[in-house]
Design a protein around this motif. Structure first.
Motif, short mmCIF file in Angstrom:
data_model
loop_
_atom_site.label_atom_id
_atom_site.label_comp_id
_atom_site.label_asym_id
_atom_site.label_seq_id
_atom_site.Cartn_x
_atom_site.Cartn_y
_atom_site.Cartn_z
N ASP A 37 0.79 -1.23 0.00
CA ASP A 37 0.00 0.00 0.00
C ASP A 37 0.82 1.28 0.00
O ASP A 37 0.27 2.39 0.04
CB ASP A 37 -0.95 0.01 1.21
N LYS A 70 -3.35 -1.41 6.99
CA LYS A 70 -4.66 -1.76 7.54
C LYS A 70 -5.24 -2.95 6.77
O LYS A 70 -6.04 -2.78 5.84
CB LYS A 70 -5.61 -0.56 7.44
N GLU A 72 -7.48 -4.96 7.44
CA GLU A 72 -8.94 -5.06 7.51
C GLU A 72 -9.61 -4.38 6.31
O GLU A 72 -10.74 -4.73 5.95
CB GLU A 72 -9.47 -4.47 8.82
N ASP A 73 -8.92 -3.43 5.68
CA ASP A 73 -9.48 -2.75 4.51
C ASP A 73 -9.33 -3.57 3.23
O ASP A 73 -9.93 -3.22 2.21
CB ASP A 73 -8.79 -1.39 4.31
N PHE A 74 -8.53 -4.65 3.28
CA PHE A 74 -8.22 -5.42 2.07
C PHE A 74 -8.79 -6.83 2.10
O PHE A 74 -8.86 -7.47 1.05
CB PHE A 74 -6.71 -5.50 1.88
N ASP A 76 -11.80 -8.28 2.63
CA ASP A 76 -13.02 -8.58 1.87
C ASP A 76 -12.76 -8.58 0.37
O ASP A 76 -13.12 -9.53 -0.34
CB ASP A 76 -14.12 -7.55 2.20
N THR A 92 0.77 -5.98 11.91
CA THR A 92 -0.39 -5.12 11.63
C THR A 92 -1.69 -5.64 12.21
O THR A 92 -2.66 -4.88 12.31
CB THR A 92 -0.59 -4.96 10.11
N LYS A 103 -12.39 -13.29 10.32
CA LYS A 103 -12.92 -12.63 9.13
C LYS A 103 -12.42 -13.34 7.87
O LYS A 103 -13.19 -13.57 6.93
CB LYS A 103 -12.48 -11.17 9.13
#
Length: 232
Positions: A37, A70, A72-74, A76, A92, A103
């Motif tokens: 990122d 992050k 958690e942003d990737f 899904d 992280t 998740k």
């Protein structure tokens, strides 16, 4: 576990994508996709969109390595793109490790945990029983072509011993400088999955089929030396 090979596709020649993937589909065990990122590491490489395109031309397992600040942003979008493994850095996720692991599992993907060279194995002890793959970075993350960090051999051995002692089921994978100079050391230490990039595969020959055959010959020669040293 037999030794597996996972080409790092950030190292491939994207102008020859179809040609190289066609060759690798019949030879590789899985694919390694680096998603960066520009924050966790100072580089930007592949993306969930690349995974969705790759998914249309391969049945091999796809491993998404999230080198992102992050994850958690990737998770899904990476799972929806078709990743079979989602590998996240302990550095992280430890703020919400159990939530993020579940998740990933809720998407039906397998869980990989990645450790930077300076991150101790003990960091993941609370949730190691939940993971499918443990990736040990043998270079600092972010760029291809870095030199092998020899101190990581001890961490690989410790990960294997930890697995055997506690009856864990994770595969051990090495990311960084898997090549002619390190194959023997890594195999002896207990590594299962070799991520092969420029020095281990793509730089061996312009022709990917020839490069793969060279890589396998080198690996077989190196591991044969192990068997000669330690006959059953």
């Amino acid at each position: 576990m037999k030794h597996l090979f996972s080409p790092s596709l950030m190292c491939m020649d994207l102008t020859k994508f179809n040609e190289q993937i066609t060759i690798l589909n019949s030879r590789a065990d899985m694919y390694h996709i680096d998603i960066m990122d520009g924050h966790f590491v100072k580089n930007i490489t592949l993306s969930p969109f690349f995974i969705s395109q790759l998914r249309t031309v391969t049945a091999l397992p796809i491993d998404a390595h999230l080198m992102v600040e992050k994850p958690e942003d990737f998770i899904d979008m990476t799972a929806e793109a078709g990743a079979d493994y989602i590998s996240v850095h302990a550095e992280t996720i430890n703020r919400a490790a159990f939530r993020l692991i579940h998740k990933i599992k809720d998407h039906g993907a397998k869980v990989g945990i990645v450790l930077n060279p300076a991150t101790p194995l003990e960091w993941i002890s609370p949730y190691v029983h939940l993971i499918d793959k443990l990736t040990i970075m043998t270079v600092d993350p972010g760029f291809a072509g870095q030199p092998f960090i020899a101190e990581m051999t001890k961490k690989i051995r410790a990960a294997k011993e930890w697995r055997e002692t506690n009856h864990y089921t994770y595969a051990i994978e090495v990311d960084g400088s898997c090549n002619e100079k390190t194959f023997r050391t890594l195999a002896e230490a207990g590594n299962d999955i070799f991520i092969i990039g420029n020095s281990g595969l793509f730089d061996l020959d312009e022709n990917t089929e020839i490069a793969w055959n060279k890589m396998k010959t080198i690996f077989q020669q190196q591991t044969h030396l192990i068997k000669m040293q330690h006959p059953e």
